[in-house]
Scaffold this motif. Structure first.
Motif, PDB file in Angstrom:
ATOM      1  N   ILE A 171      -5.513  -6.482  -1.147  1.00 12.22           N
ATOM      2  CA  ILE A 171      -6.777  -5.770  -1.376  1.00 12.22           C
ATOM      3  C   ILE A 171      -7.055  -4.726  -0.306  1.00 12.22           C
ATOM      4  O   ILE A 171      -8.011  -3.977  -0.391  1.00 12.22           O
ATOM      5  N   ASN A 199      -5.100   9.639  -5.078  1.00 10.56           N
ATOM      6  CA  ASN A 199      -4.637   8.431  -4.378  1.00 10.56           C
ATOM      7  C   ASN A 199      -3.632   7.702  -5.284  1.00 10.56           C
ATOM      8  O   ASN A 199      -3.968   7.283  -6.386  1.00 10.56           O
ATOM      9  N   ASP A 221     -15.094  -2.341  -5.703  1.00 11.11           N
ATOM     10  CA  ASP A 221     -14.318  -2.088  -4.487  1.00 11.11           C
ATOM     11  C   ASP A 221     -15.097  -2.601  -3.273  1.00 11.11           C
ATOM     12  O   ASP A 221     -14.570  -3.344  -2.439  1.00 11.11           O
ATOM     13  N   ARG A 258     -10.046 -10.344  -8.305  1.00 14.79           N
ATOM     14  CA  ARG A 258      -9.928 -10.843  -6.934  1.00 14.79           C
ATOM     15  C   ARG A 258     -10.630 -12.189  -6.790  1.00 14.79           C
ATOM     16  O   ARG A 258     -11.854 -12.255  -6.665  1.00 14.79           O
ATOM     17  N   ARG A 267     -13.372  -6.326 -11.604  1.00 14.65           N
ATOM     18  CA  ARG A 267     -13.765  -4.928 -11.392  1.00 14.65           C
ATOM     19  C   ARG A 267     -13.096  -4.007 -12.403  1.00 14.65           C
ATOM     20  O   ARG A 267     -11.884  -4.111 -12.619  1.00 14.65           O
ATOM     21  N   GLY A 290      -7.548  -1.661   1.917  1.00 13.14           N
ATOM     22  CA  GLY A 290      -7.762  -0.258   1.606  1.00 13.14           C
ATOM     23  C   GLY A 290      -6.686   0.624   2.206  1.00 13.14           C
ATOM     24  O   GLY A 290      -5.902   1.225   1.487  1.00 13.14           O
ATOM     25  N   ARG A 301      -2.772   2.531 -11.320  1.00 11.90           N
ATOM     26  CA  ARG A 301      -3.649   1.713 -12.179  1.00 11.90           C
ATOM     27  C   ARG A 301      -3.968   2.451 -13.476  1.00 11.90           C
ATOM     28  O   ARG A 301      -4.005   1.855 -14.555  1.00 11.90           O
ATOM     29  N   HIS A 346       0.812  -1.216   0.000  1.00 12.16           N
ATOM     30  CA  HIS A 346       0.000   0.000   0.000  1.00 12.16           C
ATOM     31  C   HIS A 346       0.846   1.268   0.000  1.00 12.16           C
ATOM     32  O   HIS A 346       1.860   1.346   0.678  1.00 12.16           O
ATOM     33  N   ASN A 363      -2.335   4.829  -5.325  1.00 11.71           N
ATOM     34  CA  ASN A 363      -2.657   3.447  -5.701  1.00 11.71           C
ATOM     35  C   ASN A 363      -3.565   3.442  -6.932  1.00 11.71           C
ATOM     36  O   ASN A 363      -3.476   2.561  -7.792  1.00 11.71           O
ATOM     37  N   VAL A 364      -4.426   4.447  -6.986  1.00  5.52           N
ATOM     38  CA  VAL A 364      -5.338   4.577  -8.121  1.00  5.52           C
ATOM     39  C   VAL A 364      -4.600   5.143  -9.331  1.00  5.52           C
ATOM     40  O   VAL A 364      -4.777   4.673 -10.456  1.00  5.52           O
ATOM     41  N   TYR A 407     -13.976   6.645  -9.768  1.00  2.19           N
ATOM     42  CA  TYR A 407     -12.550   6.843  -9.531  1.00  2.19           C
ATOM     43  C   TYR A 407     -11.907   7.755 -10.575  1.00  2.19           C
ATOM     44  O   TYR A 407     -10.695   7.882 -10.630  1.00  2.19           O
TER      45      TYR A 407
END
Ligand code: IPM
Ligand code: MG
Length: 336
Positions: free
Chosen positions: A262, A83, A231, A99, A120, A264, A89, A72, A85-86, A127
Motif C-alpha cells: 500500500i 503515475n 487512498d 485493503r 476503494r 505510496g 489499474r 512500487h 501504478n495508477v 484519479y
C-alpha cells in the motif's frame, strides 16, 4: 496429488522494489510455495529501454496469468507520464482496491484485534488524470464519477461483506460539498444496499470517518468509498494497526488480481537495501490466502512473527538495523 503450480507475474518496479521483491520471493520459495514467477520489466529501467514505464510485455504477462505481485513503480521525471501504478489499474480495469486492516502477530499496534476492510474505487474520481490550466494561475482538476463505477464498487463491497459474513457496510463520502458526484455515489450504494437487506448500511462523511476511526475503529466493518478518500483512509487505517508492513493491498478486476504494497512512494524515503520487506510480504501473504494457499501463508506469517518478536533482525523502520536481505534471511531461518 497437487495441481500444477500457478504462474504469477512479478513486477519488481524500481527504487526499493527490486530489493523487497527479491526478499519476498526468496521467502516464498524457501517455504516451498507452489508458484512460478514470470518477472517483467517496468519503471526506470523500462523507460530507458522502451521509452515507457509500463511496456506492453508487462501488461500482457499480467493478462496472461491473471495474477501478479507488484512493487512500487516510480513516476518518470518530466511530467509526461501518468503515475504508472495508477495507469496499470486503469488499463487492466482493476476496479476494486481492497485493503484488509488486521493486526499482524508481534507487530506493535495501537489497537489490538481490529478487523475491517477498506474497499476503494480504483479507476476514476480524482484519479481520472484530467487536469488543465484554464488561464495562468487557474487550474481545473476534474473528478469523474460514473454510476457504472459506483455501482460496481458498491456491489463488490456488499458481496465481500456477504461472503465474509460481515455485518455492516459504511459508505464514506463528502456529499455535503460534492453534492452531485458524491450524491451519485451514495445513490448507487443505496440501490445496491437494498439487495442486501441482511447487511446493515450506513453513510458517513469522510472527515468524520477519520475522527471516528481514531476514536473507535471497532465500529467499522466494511468501508466502501471513492478513489481519493480510499487512498487517505486506507493509510490512516494502516496507522491504526502499526503502519505500512501490516496492511496488504489487492487491486481486483473481474478476472485479474494484482497484489501490491500500500506504500505510496517508498523509493523517496528508503535506502533500497534497508527497506522493510514487510509491506510487499504481507501483500504476497494476502495473495496466497486468496488463491487457496492459506496454509503456506500461515507458516510464513508465523516465521515473520518470530522475527518481529525477537527484534534482532528487523529493518530500521521496525526498530532494528538489519538490511532487507538480512531480515528476509531471518524469516527464512525461522521457517525451518
Ligand atoms: C496507493 C498509493 C498510490 C495511490 C500511488 C502510488 C499512486 O498511494 O496505492 O495507495 O495513490 O493510489
Ligand atoms: Mg496510498
Amino acid at each position: 496429488m497437487s495441481a500444477a503450480p500457478r504462474t504469477v507475474t512479478l513486477v519488481p518496479g524500481d527504487g526499493v522494489g527490486p530489493e523487497v521483491t527479491d526478499a519476498t520471493v526468496r521467502i516464498l520459495d524457501a517455504a516451498a510455495v507452489a508458484l512460478r514467477w514470470e518477472r517483467v520489466e517496468t519503471g526506470r529501467e523500462a523507460v530507458a529501454r522502451y521509452g515507457t514505464p509500463l511496456p506492453d510485455a508487462a501488461i500482457a504477462s499480467i493478462r496472461r496469468h491473471r495474477l501478479a505481485l507488484k512493487a512500487h513503480i516510480s513516476v518518470p521525471a518530466g511530467g509526461a507520464f501518468e503515475n504508472p501504478n495508477v495507469t496499470l489499474r486503469k488499463v487492466l480495469d482493476l476496479y476494486a482496491n481492497v485493503r484488509p486492516v488486521r493486526n499482524f502477530p508481534a507487530h506493535p499496534s495501537r489497537y489490538p484485534d481490529l478487523d475491517l476492510v477498506v474497499v476503494r474505487e480504483n479507476t476514476e474520481g480524482e484519479y481520472a488524470g484530467l487536469e488543465h490550466q484554464v488561464v495562468p494561475g487557474v487550474v481545473e482538476s476534474i473528478k469523474v464519477t460514473t454510476a457504472r463505477a459506483c455501482t460496481r464498487i458498491a456491489r463488490f463491497a456488499f458481496a465481500l461483506a456477504a461472503r465474509e459474513q460481515r455485518k455492516k457496510v459504511t459508505a464514506v463520502h463528502k456529499a455535503n460539498i460534492m453534492k452531485r458526484a458524491d450524491g451519485l455515489f451514495l445513490e448507487c450504494c443505496r440501490a445496491v444496499a437494498a439487495d442486501f437487506p441482511a447487511i446493515e448500511y450506513r453513510e458517513l462523511i469522510v472527515d468524520n470517518v477519520c475522527m471516528q476511526l481514531v476514536m473507535n475503529p471497532y465500529q467499522f466493518d466494511v468501508i466502501v468509498t471513492q478513489n481519493f478518500y480510499g487512498d487517505v483512509i486506507s493509510d490512516l487505517c494502516a496507522g491504526l494497526v502499526g503502519g505500512r508492513g501490516v496492511v496488504p493491498g489487492a487491486n481486483l478486476g473481474d478476472e485479474i488480481a494484482v497484489y501490491e504494497a500500500i506504500d505510496g512512494d517508498p523509493a523517496v524515503r528508503d535506502d533500497p537495501k534497508l527497506a522493510s520487506p514487510m509491506p510487499l510480504l504481507v501483500s504476497a501473504l494476502f495473495m496466497l490466502r486468496q488463491i487457496g494457499l492459506g496454509a503456506d501463508a500461515a507458516r510464513i506469517t508465523a516465521a515473520a512473527a518470530t522475527v518481529l518478536e525477537h527484534k534482532t533482525h528487523v529493518t530500521r523502520d521496525l526498530g532494528g538495523t538489519a538490511t532487507t536481505r538480512e531480515m528476509a534471511d531471518a524469516i527464512i531461518a525461522a521457517l525451518h
